[in-house]
Motif scaffolding. Structure first.
Motif, PDB file in Angstrom:
ATOM      1  N   LEU A 334       5.153   1.002  -1.520  1.00  0.00           N
ATOM      2  CA  LEU A 334       3.711   1.236  -1.555  1.00  0.00           C
ATOM      3  C   LEU A 334       3.043  -0.093  -1.871  1.00  0.00           C
ATOM      4  O   LEU A 334       3.473  -0.802  -2.784  1.00  0.00           O
ATOM      5  CB  LEU A 334       3.359   2.250  -2.641  1.00  0.00           C
ATOM      6  N   ASP A 335       2.014  -0.436  -1.105  1.00  0.00           N
ATOM      7  CA  ASP A 335       1.211  -1.615  -1.404  1.00  0.00           C
ATOM      8  C   ASP A 335      -0.248  -1.239  -1.216  1.00  0.00           C
ATOM      9  O   ASP A 335      -0.561  -0.053  -1.030  1.00  0.00           O
ATOM     10  CB  ASP A 335       1.641  -2.819  -0.545  1.00  0.00           C
ATOM     11  N   CYS A 336      -1.149  -2.245  -1.229  1.00  0.00           N
ATOM     12  CA  CYS A 336      -2.586  -1.934  -1.140  1.00  0.00           C
ATOM     13  C   CYS A 336      -2.880  -1.148   0.136  1.00  0.00           C
ATOM     14  O   CYS A 336      -3.514  -0.091   0.100  1.00  0.00           O
ATOM     15  CB  CYS A 336      -3.406  -3.231  -1.131  1.00  0.00           C
ATOM     16  N   SER A 339      -1.219   2.383   0.508  1.00  0.00           N
ATOM     17  CA  SER A 339      -1.834   3.351  -0.416  1.00  0.00           C
ATOM     18  C   SER A 339      -3.169   3.827   0.143  1.00  0.00           C
ATOM     19  O   SER A 339      -3.477   5.025   0.131  1.00  0.00           O
ATOM     20  CB  SER A 339      -2.060   2.725  -1.791  1.00  0.00           C
ATOM     21  N   TYR A 365       6.315   0.444  -6.028  1.00  0.00           N
ATOM     22  CA  TYR A 365       5.162  -0.359  -5.591  1.00  0.00           C
ATOM     23  C   TYR A 365       5.636  -1.793  -5.370  1.00  0.00           C
ATOM     24  O   TYR A 365       6.545  -2.262  -6.055  1.00  0.00           O
ATOM     25  CB  TYR A 365       4.067  -0.339  -6.658  1.00  0.00           C
ATOM     26  N   GLN A 371      -0.135  -9.120  -4.193  1.00  0.00           N
ATOM     27  CA  GLN A 371      -0.510  -7.711  -4.334  1.00  0.00           C
ATOM     28  C   GLN A 371      -1.321  -7.491  -5.614  1.00  0.00           C
ATOM     29  O   GLN A 371      -2.329  -6.789  -5.609  1.00  0.00           O
ATOM     30  CB  GLN A 371       0.748  -6.837  -4.362  1.00  0.00           C
ATOM     31  N   VAL A 376      -3.612  -4.168  -6.269  1.00  0.00           N
ATOM     32  CA  VAL A 376      -2.673  -3.060  -6.040  1.00  0.00           C
ATOM     33  C   VAL A 376      -2.825  -1.975  -7.114  1.00  0.00           C
ATOM     34  O   VAL A 376      -2.498  -0.808  -6.872  1.00  0.00           O
ATOM     35  CB  VAL A 376      -1.216  -3.581  -5.920  1.00  0.00           C
ATOM     36  N   HIS A 379      -5.880   0.067  -5.711  1.00  0.00           N
ATOM     37  CA  HIS A 379      -5.518   0.656  -4.413  1.00  0.00           C
ATOM     38  C   HIS A 379      -4.399   1.689  -4.603  1.00  0.00           C
ATOM     39  O   HIS A 379      -4.453   2.778  -4.048  1.00  0.00           O
ATOM     40  CB  HIS A 379      -5.067  -0.424  -3.435  1.00  0.00           C
ATOM     41  N   GLY A 380      -3.397   1.307  -5.393  1.00  0.00           N
ATOM     42  CA  GLY A 380      -2.265   2.209  -5.620  1.00  0.00           C
ATOM     43  C   GLY A 380      -2.693   3.490  -6.316  1.00  0.00           C
ATOM     44  O   GLY A 380      -2.097   4.556  -6.112  1.00  0.00           O
ATOM     45  N   GLY A 406       6.730   4.816  -7.746  1.00  0.00           N
ATOM     46  CA  GLY A 406       6.842   5.379  -6.393  1.00  0.00           C
ATOM     47  C   GLY A 406       7.273   6.835  -6.443  1.00  0.00           C
ATOM     48  O   GLY A 406       6.772   7.671  -5.685  1.00  0.00           O
ATOM     49  N   ALA A 409       4.182   8.767  -7.567  1.00  0.00           N
ATOM     50  CA  ALA A 409       3.064   8.729  -6.602  1.00  0.00           C
ATOM     51  C   ALA A 409       3.311   9.559  -5.351  1.00  0.00           C
ATOM     52  O   ALA A 409       2.383  10.124  -4.788  1.00  0.00           O
ATOM     53  CB  ALA A 409       2.781   7.277  -6.210  1.00  0.00           C
TER      54      ALA A 409
END
Ligand code: HXC
Length: 515
Positions: A334-336, A339, A365, A371, A376, A379-380, A406, A409
């Motif tokens: 997961l990154d900006c 997400s 992430y 990031q 992040v 965004h995350g 992760g 999320a």
């Protein structure tokens, strides 16, 4: 005047308007591979279903000799019709008339058809092909955009809103598509930017072509503003028709059911697409296709943030939204961007009564200065917010890695997934065995006579203890550890069981998602 002559007069008046900006302008439009506004609508809608309104609307500009000009239909075609037999409201800007520029009456026509769409609870489709605010009409043109943006916002989450960019879409005009649910672009035809190359050169001294600044590929691959990329207008219309088979007509309905079909298992078999080596990447789309009806998967934003895959498919005939980490791209982190991409899709599914199926395989992430500085954290947080807030059925399958943030999320039971299943290959832990062993067994490793051997042993010890689905299952965080080839039947059963799910979140005016 006799009835006959009155009908003749209507015919004549219509003929004038239907010519749009005239032969020369139409020729210019065609010469660059573009259809006219009416041709586009006719190609997209079901045959003979289009009914046009406000054909005789006149522009209201007076300055710069505008009062002497006739602009047929004021440069926009509006009406209603059907796609796959279901009603839609539609408008298409006509570039052959004053460059499709948006004046006061042009905007009024668009707002009127948007109001119809919202009142009648039908999707709205906007085909954009315009030079932007009509310069001669000044603030009235700006007011028109404001009125459209307001309606886009009011309609958001109530009716599906589709934007099709088939020409220039410049200046503030880009914010209407940005407020809608799905943006379609066509290679070498679509252009979107807030300020064009000339302004950029004047203000910043930077030189760039229209295509490199805001062409279709840029929006589909880099900026993430577009959801569907096509090579031609015809392909684009087929994509829109396909999308409409998966989504409902408004937020009080469910998408139309189809007859249930088994996946084409000869081509897709979970055991053959999933690698036995736990470190090996694979294409998660193959797993999705091995689960869903007829192996049909409509991927959205395929070219943007490929480390997460989103799209629609059917299970037992009903539409579901799929969100899946893609081990083939950046190991599925997961990154900006990923997400943002997933969070918006989850919210669309939730707004339009579409169950969400999440397939998990990610190391967490993405770490790194870039990031962190790109935000992040905020965004995350969007994906956490979107999953937590969603009240539609939520079913999660952990395929392999589910590490750290992760794990939480990706629609864990803690974010109120209705069912969480895990394959026997799942590894649910705070972090990967290598990283974890290096931290918690640092002393043992460094003081060992053979640090490498000790590291290996400690990694193995950690794996045995935590890198499996059974610890999470022992706490009830995983509802069932399942054989991969049983995934479809477990998901189908979970969808059946959650069919009448009603979940009401605490009352609030609105939440504050980390926009
Ligand atoms: C009035 C316009 C117009 C506009 C184009 N035309 N844009 N008329 N207002 N914004 C007219 C042209 O004068 C021409 O009229 C016809 O449309 C075709 O335009 P061409 O320039 O001949 O076409 P082309 O060479 O294909 O170039 C297309 C274009 C260019 C790249 C879109 O026209 C252009 O740069 N337009 C301005 C784009 C822009 O800066 N828009 C932002 C406006 S401000 P004739 O009579 O000669 O056929 C804005 C703010 C909104 O939109 C804020 C909302 C919050």
């Amino acid at each position: 005047m006799s009835i006959n002559s009155k009908t003749q007069e209507l015919k004549k008046r219509m003929q004038v308007v239907l010519q749009g900006g005239g032969e020369k302008a139409v020729e210019k439009q065609k010469s660059i591979g573009k259809l006219t506004a009416r041709e586009r609508i006719l190609e997209l809608l079901d045959q003979d279903s289009f009914h046009e309104y406000d054909l005789f609307v006149q522009h209201s500009g007076k300055d710069f000799d505008m009062d002497k000009k006739i602009l047929p239909g004021d440069g926009v075609v509006t009406g209603t019709g059907t796609i796959n037999g279901y009603p839609v409201c539609i408008y298409a800007q006509d570039f052959t008339v004053a460059g499709g520029s948006l004046g006061f009456m042009h905007a009024k026509k668009i707002c009127k058809i948007m109001d119809h769409a919202l009142a009648l609870k039908t999707p709205i489709i906007g085909i954009n092909d315009s030079g932007g605010a009509r310069i001669q009409e000044g603030v009235n043109a700006l007011a028109g955009y404001g009125d459209i943006f307001f309606r886009n916002t009011m309609a958001s989450g109530v009716i599906p809103q589709i934007s099709v960019i088939l020409g220039p879409c410049a200046g503030g005009a880009v914010y209407s598509p940005a407020l809608t649910d799905f943006v379609f672009v066509v290679d070498k035809i679509s252009n979107m930017f807030i300020t064009g190359p000339d302004v950029i050169k004047t203000v910043l001294g930077e030189e760039i072509s229209k295509e490199d600044l805001g062409g279709a590929r840029v929006h589909a691959e880099i900026a993430g503003n577009a959801h569907f990329f096509a090579e031609s207008e015809q392909e684009c219309f087929e994509q829109i028709k396909d999308l409409f088979t998966y989504i409902p007509w408004n937020n009080t309905k469910k998408a139309e059911p189809f007859p249930s079909k088994s996946p084409k298992i000869r081509e897709y078999k979970i055991s053959s697409v999933f690698p036995t080596d736990p470190a090996k990447p694979y294409d998660v789309r193959s797993v999705i296709k091995s689960i869903v009806d007829n192996s049909d998967f409509l991927e959205i934003q395929e070219l943007f943030a490929p480390n997460i895959v989103i799209g629609f498919a059917r299970m037992n005939g009903d539409t579901c939204g799929f969100v899946a980490n893609q081990p083939n791209a950046l190991a599925g982190v997961l990154d900006c961007n990923s997400s943002d991409k997933a969070a918006r899709f989850i919210r669309f599914c939730d707004a339009f009564n579409i169950p969400i199926i999440t397939l998990v395989d990610l190391p967490g992430y993405l770490p790194g200065i870039d990031q962190e500085h790109a935000g992040v954290i905020r965004h995350g947080a969007k994906i956490l917010y979107a999953y937590s807030e969603a009240t539609v059925p939520k079913i999660t399958v952990i395929l392999r890695k589910a590490y750290g943030g992760g794990y939480i999320a990706m629609c864990s039971s803690h974010l109120k997934a209705d069912f969480v299943f895990a394959w026997p290959t799942a590894e649910i832990a705070v972090m990967g065995p290598e990283g974890a062993a290096n931290i918690i067994f640092r002393k043992e490793i460094t003081s060992s006579d053979n640090p490498e051997q000790t590291r290996k042993e400690k990694i193995e010890e950690y794996k045995q203890k935590f890198a499996n689905p059974y610890v999470a299952a022992s706490y009830g965080y995983v509802d069932a550890v399942i054989q991969p080839n049983d995934t479809r039947s477990y998901i189908n059963h979970a969808l059946e069981i959650t069919k009448n799910k009603v979940q009401v979140n605490p009352y609030k005016k609105h939440g504050l998602p980390p926009f």
